[in-house]
Write a protein that holds these residues in place. Structure first.
Motif, mmCIF file in Angstrom:
data_model
loop_
_atom_site.group_PDB
_atom_site.id
_atom_site.type_symbol
_atom_site.label_atom_id
_atom_site.label_comp_id
_atom_site.label_asym_id
_atom_site.label_seq_id
_atom_site.Cartn_x
_atom_site.Cartn_y
_atom_site.Cartn_z
ATOM 1 N N PRO A 234 7.832 2.654 -5.063
ATOM 2 C CA PRO A 234 8.513 3.916 -5.389
ATOM 3 C C PRO A 234 8.191 4.379 -6.810
ATOM 4 O O PRO A 234 8.008 3.570 -7.720
ATOM 5 C CB PRO A 234 10.000 3.560 -5.253
ATOM 6 C CG PRO A 234 10.039 2.356 -4.393
ATOM 7 C CD PRO A 234 8.784 1.607 -4.670
ATOM 8 N N ASP A 235 8.109 5.695 -6.959
ATOM 9 C CA ASP A 235 7.932 6.272 -8.290
ATOM 10 C C ASP A 235 9.229 6.141 -9.082
ATOM 11 O O ASP A 235 10.316 5.986 -8.516
ATOM 12 C CB ASP A 235 7.561 7.759 -8.187
ATOM 13 C CG ASP A 235 6.223 7.950 -7.485
ATOM 14 O OD1 ASP A 235 5.356 7.070 -7.651
ATOM 15 O OD2 ASP A 235 6.064 8.967 -6.772
ATOM 16 N N ILE A 276 17.200 6.779 -1.073
ATOM 17 C CA ILE A 276 16.471 8.038 -1.302
ATOM 18 C C ILE A 276 15.027 7.748 -1.685
ATOM 19 O O ILE A 276 14.083 8.339 -1.141
ATOM 20 C CB ILE A 276 17.158 8.871 -2.406
ATOM 21 C CG1 ILE A 276 18.503 9.416 -1.925
ATOM 22 C CG2 ILE A 276 16.258 10.045 -2.826
ATOM 23 C CD1 ILE A 276 19.283 10.149 -2.997
ATOM 24 N N LYS A 277 14.846 6.831 -2.609
ATOM 25 C CA LYS A 277 13.496 6.517 -3.074
ATOM 26 C C LYS A 277 12.646 5.929 -1.947
ATOM 27 O O LYS A 277 11.460 6.250 -1.806
ATOM 28 C CB LYS A 277 13.568 5.543 -4.246
ATOM 29 C CG LYS A 277 14.115 6.183 -5.518
ATOM 30 C CD LYS A 277 14.144 5.199 -6.679
ATOM 31 C CE LYS A 277 14.671 5.866 -7.948
ATOM 32 N NZ LYS A 277 14.684 4.937 -9.102
ATOM 33 N N LEU A 281 9.341 7.426 -0.199
ATOM 34 C CA LEU A 281 8.151 6.585 -0.133
ATOM 35 C C LEU A 281 7.653 6.439 1.296
ATOM 36 O O LEU A 281 6.441 6.341 1.533
ATOM 37 C CB LEU A 281 8.466 5.209 -0.728
ATOM 38 C CG LEU A 281 7.271 4.267 -0.879
ATOM 39 C CD1 LEU A 281 6.278 4.827 -1.887
ATOM 40 C CD2 LEU A 281 7.729 2.883 -1.314
ATOM 41 N N LYS A 282 8.562 6.433 2.262
ATOM 42 C CA LYS A 282 8.182 6.302 3.669
ATOM 43 C C LYS A 282 7.293 7.468 4.088
ATOM 44 O O LYS A 282 6.291 7.285 4.809
ATOM 45 C CB LYS A 282 9.438 6.242 4.553
ATOM 46 C CG LYS A 282 9.165 6.097 6.047
ATOM 47 C CD LYS A 282 8.567 4.726 6.360
ATOM 48 C CE LYS A 282 8.300 4.550 7.852
ATOM 49 N NZ LYS A 282 9.533 4.476 8.647
ATOM 50 N N LEU A 283 7.607 8.682 3.630
ATOM 51 C CA LEU A 283 6.777 9.845 3.941
ATOM 52 C C LEU A 283 5.373 9.679 3.363
ATOM 53 O O LEU A 283 4.369 9.934 4.027
ATOM 54 C CB LEU A 283 7.436 11.121 3.381
ATOM 55 C CG LEU A 283 8.765 11.532 4.025
ATOM 56 C CD1 LEU A 283 9.378 12.704 3.258
ATOM 57 C CD2 LEU A 283 8.554 11.899 5.489
ATOM 58 N N PHE A 329 5.361 -0.973 6.725
ATOM 59 C CA PHE A 329 6.544 -1.824 6.863
ATOM 60 C C PHE A 329 7.077 -2.139 5.469
ATOM 61 O O PHE A 329 6.332 -2.150 4.481
ATOM 62 C CB PHE A 329 6.221 -3.122 7.622
ATOM 63 C CG PHE A 329 5.114 -3.946 7.020
ATOM 64 C CD1 PHE A 329 5.383 -4.955 6.095
ATOM 65 C CD2 PHE A 329 3.791 -3.726 7.387
ATOM 66 C CE1 PHE A 329 4.367 -5.727 5.559
ATOM 67 C CE2 PHE A 329 2.760 -4.489 6.838
ATOM 68 C CZ PHE A 329 3.050 -5.490 5.927
ATOM 69 N N LYS A 330 8.375 -2.358 5.379
ATOM 70 C CA LYS A 330 8.995 -2.663 4.095
ATOM 71 C C LYS A 330 8.494 -4.010 3.588
ATOM 72 O O LYS A 330 8.480 -4.993 4.323
ATOM 73 C CB LYS A 330 10.521 -2.688 4.229
ATOM 74 C CG LYS A 330 11.140 -1.323 4.444
ATOM 75 C CD LYS A 330 12.652 -1.414 4.549
ATOM 76 C CE LYS A 330 13.281 -0.046 4.788
ATOM 77 N NZ LYS A 330 14.747 -0.137 4.922
ATOM 78 N N PHE A 331 8.100 -4.033 2.330
ATOM 79 C CA PHE A 331 7.594 -5.258 1.719
ATOM 80 C C PHE A 331 8.002 -5.255 0.252
ATOM 81 O O PHE A 331 7.713 -4.305 -0.475
ATOM 82 C CB PHE A 331 6.074 -5.322 1.850
ATOM 83 C CG PHE A 331 5.471 -6.592 1.323
ATOM 84 C CD1 PHE A 331 5.460 -7.734 2.095
ATOM 85 C CD2 PHE A 331 4.929 -6.643 0.046
ATOM 86 C CE1 PHE A 331 4.908 -8.917 1.611
ATOM 87 C CE2 PHE A 331 4.377 -7.821 -0.451
ATOM 88 C CZ PHE A 331 4.372 -8.963 0.342
ATOM 89 N N LYS A 332 8.693 -6.328 -0.165
ATOM 90 C CA LYS A 332 9.250 -6.387 -1.518
ATOM 91 C C LYS A 332 10.082 -5.139 -1.770
ATOM 92 O O LYS A 332 11.009 -4.846 -1.031
ATOM 93 C CB LYS A 332 8.142 -6.587 -2.547
ATOM 94 C CG LYS A 332 7.408 -7.911 -2.407
ATOM 95 C CD LYS A 332 6.397 -8.110 -3.521
ATOM 96 C CE LYS A 332 5.723 -9.469 -3.385
ATOM 97 N NZ LYS A 332 4.695 -9.671 -4.421
ATOM 98 N N ASP A 333 9.739 -4.358 -2.791
ATOM 99 C CA ASP A 333 10.534 -3.173 -3.094
ATOM 100 C C ASP A 333 9.812 -1.898 -2.689
ATOM 101 O O ASP A 333 10.087 -0.816 -3.210
ATOM 102 C CB ASP A 333 10.861 -3.127 -4.598
ATOM 103 C CG ASP A 333 9.609 -3.223 -5.457
ATOM 104 O OD1 ASP A 333 8.531 -3.507 -4.900
ATOM 105 O OD2 ASP A 333 9.713 -3.034 -6.687
#
Length: 490
Positions: A234-235, A276-277, A281-283, A329-333
């Protein structure tokens, strides 16, 4: 060590039921744990429709680590836990619990929100100085330990449901059963023993190779996957108040306390910001996924993983084939995208690759064979020393000295009292203890009265354990088990 503890635990005379809060409490105070971030993968195993999450794994591991640490006067280490396979024991116990939970749901057993709220309200760790449940303290403690109310309350739900199924299995003890158990518990044996040690076992290379030939299918390399990966983080953009409020208003049903009441924005702000972040990030991750498939973007790192790397979506990877893309897929943060470059199947190790592990098996089998042969010969001309009279729960006497340590002596007594032989032997890794029962007595009635409650509890627990053991054998046939975590690779 762990084998003895697991076996000996059956005979503890006080029933050990540890609540969910004890599991979590172990984690709170820093008992051993695995660093499983739930963002990395969905589960470590699945039983029927019941998934075993990383949070559950960590709590169970912490509970077991705490239990064995206390048995060892806080001298139990992570290295010993790894050697004992504590992570595998944690998985196995969770699988048993999920089998029982699946069965409980099949029977129609339920846990209401009121029962969960009542249990939670009586957990003292969440009480303030006035002894009253404090919801802010509750949220803070969970937040500090990376647990959401939803996750924690699911643990309470499952614990309460397990208690209900265990109550069904807790059958009444008949008088005849109680009398038999009391006689077993109060029986005293006067013992003579002789200890035989095995000398250093030389390794015969030809025999070692034969051991490998007989057991080589047990020694395989791990199946591995070569992946090309692309990681997005994430930014650090600032989220304005309006965006925060809008996202909360749209998703506020996701933020609730233990009673189902929706939390206000202030109470859930940290989680809302994170969500939100991640949603933004998913998009971006989905766009990157399309670009990678079109070769408009390059992967940034090549890695090799195996079936024990549960931080990755193993179900998808294991079902995939070379050239397949794995969606974000979600990985770490953040999020990761992957492509399967090559699948390396498990192969039987060569003799040289497996030599160190085979040597351990060879020495163990050879030692056992030599000790058993010596023990049988010693039985024919038994010349043991009288070490006194012992009951099942006796501590080691002075006459035993250094012949056995405390753990070995407890294991020795357990096998003596579980055997129907008056003269036999007990094998350990490095010694054999030959024994003869030269007299038996029952302790007096006064002691039976003193221990009556303990005997009843132990008899009830043993009967329940045997019933549960048989039930689990049947449940394994009814609910399929999938293991994604195969054990520590450290």
């Amino acid at each position: 060590m762990l084998t003895w503890m697991q076996h000996h635990k059956k005979y503890l005379v006080v029933t050990i039921w540890i609540s969910v809060i004890a599991f979590v409490g172990a984690g709170f105070v820093g008992w051993g744990s695995y660093d499983f971030n739930t963002d990395r993968s969905n589960s470590v195993a699945k039983v029927g429709n019941e998934k075993i999450s990383h949070e559950e794994f960590n709590l169970k591991y912490s509970q077991l680590f705490s239990y064995y640490s206390q048995l060892n006067n806080n001298n139990y280490t992570q290295e010993q836990a790894q050697k004992d396979g504590l992570d595998i024991q944690a998985i196995n116990e969770l699988i048993q619990e999920k089998l029982l939970l699946s069965y409980a749901k099949t029977l129609g057993l339920e846990v209401s929100e009121e029962e969960i709220a009542y249990d939670l309200a009586h957990q003292k760790i969440f009480h303030n100085a006035s002894g009253v449940f404090d919801k802010n303290l509750y949220y803070n403690i969970l937040s500090r330990n990376n647990y959401t109310p939803k996750t924690y309350e699911k643990l309470i739900h499952d614990e309460l449901l397990l208690k209900k199924i265990n109550m069904i299995l807790n059958l009444q003890i008949k008088n005849e059963e109680l009398d038999m158990f009391a006689a077993s518990f109060l029986m005293q044996d006067k013992l003579k023993i002789q200890v035989i040690h095995a000398n250093n076992i030389p390794i015969n290379e030809a025999e070692l190779k034969q051991t490998w030939e007989k057991n080589k299918e047990l020694y395989k390399t791990q199946k591995t996957y070569n992946l090309a990966t692309y990681f997005l983080k994430p930014d650090n953009e600032k989220i304005n108040d309006k965006e925060l409020q809008d996202y909360y208003d749209e998703n506020k049903n996701n933020y609730k306390d233990f009673s189902g009441k929706i939390l206000n924005l202030e109470q859930s702000k940290n989680q809302v910001l994170k969500d939100i972040k991640l949603s933004k990030l998913k998009l971006k991750a989905n766009e990157s996924y399309v670009a990678l498939r079109k070769n408009e973007l390059s992967f940034d790192k090549n890695i090799t993983i195996n079936d024990a790397d549960i931080y990755y979506p193993l179900e998808l990877i294991q079902k995939g084939k070379e050239g397949d893309f794995i969606k974000p897929f979600k990985f770490k943060d953040g999020y990761m995208i992957a492509k399967i470059i090559k699948i390396n199947p498990a192969q039987t190790m060569t003799f040289e690759q497996a030599k160190d592990e085979v040597s351990k098996l060879y020495i163990k089998e050879k030692t056992k064979s030599i000790l058993e042969e010596k023990a049988k010969i010693a039985l024919e001309n038994f010349q043991g020393i009288d070490i006194g009279t012992y009951s099942r729960d006796s501590a080691k006497g002075s006459k035993v000295g250094n012949m056995m340590n405390d753990a070995e002596f407890s294991e020795f007594l357990m096998q003596v009292f579980d055997s129907n032989k008056a003269k036999s032997y007990v094998l350990f890794d490095d010694k054999a203890v030959i024994y003869e029962i030269i007299a038996q007595t029952l302790e007096n009635k006064n002691k039976e009265e003193v221990y009556r409650f303990i005997i009843e509890q132990s008899a009830r627990q043993t009967k329940q354990s045997l019933i549960k053991e048989e039930l689990l054998k049947k449940l394994i046939e009814l609910y399929p088990i999938q293991r994604y975590y195969k054990g520590s690779t450290n």
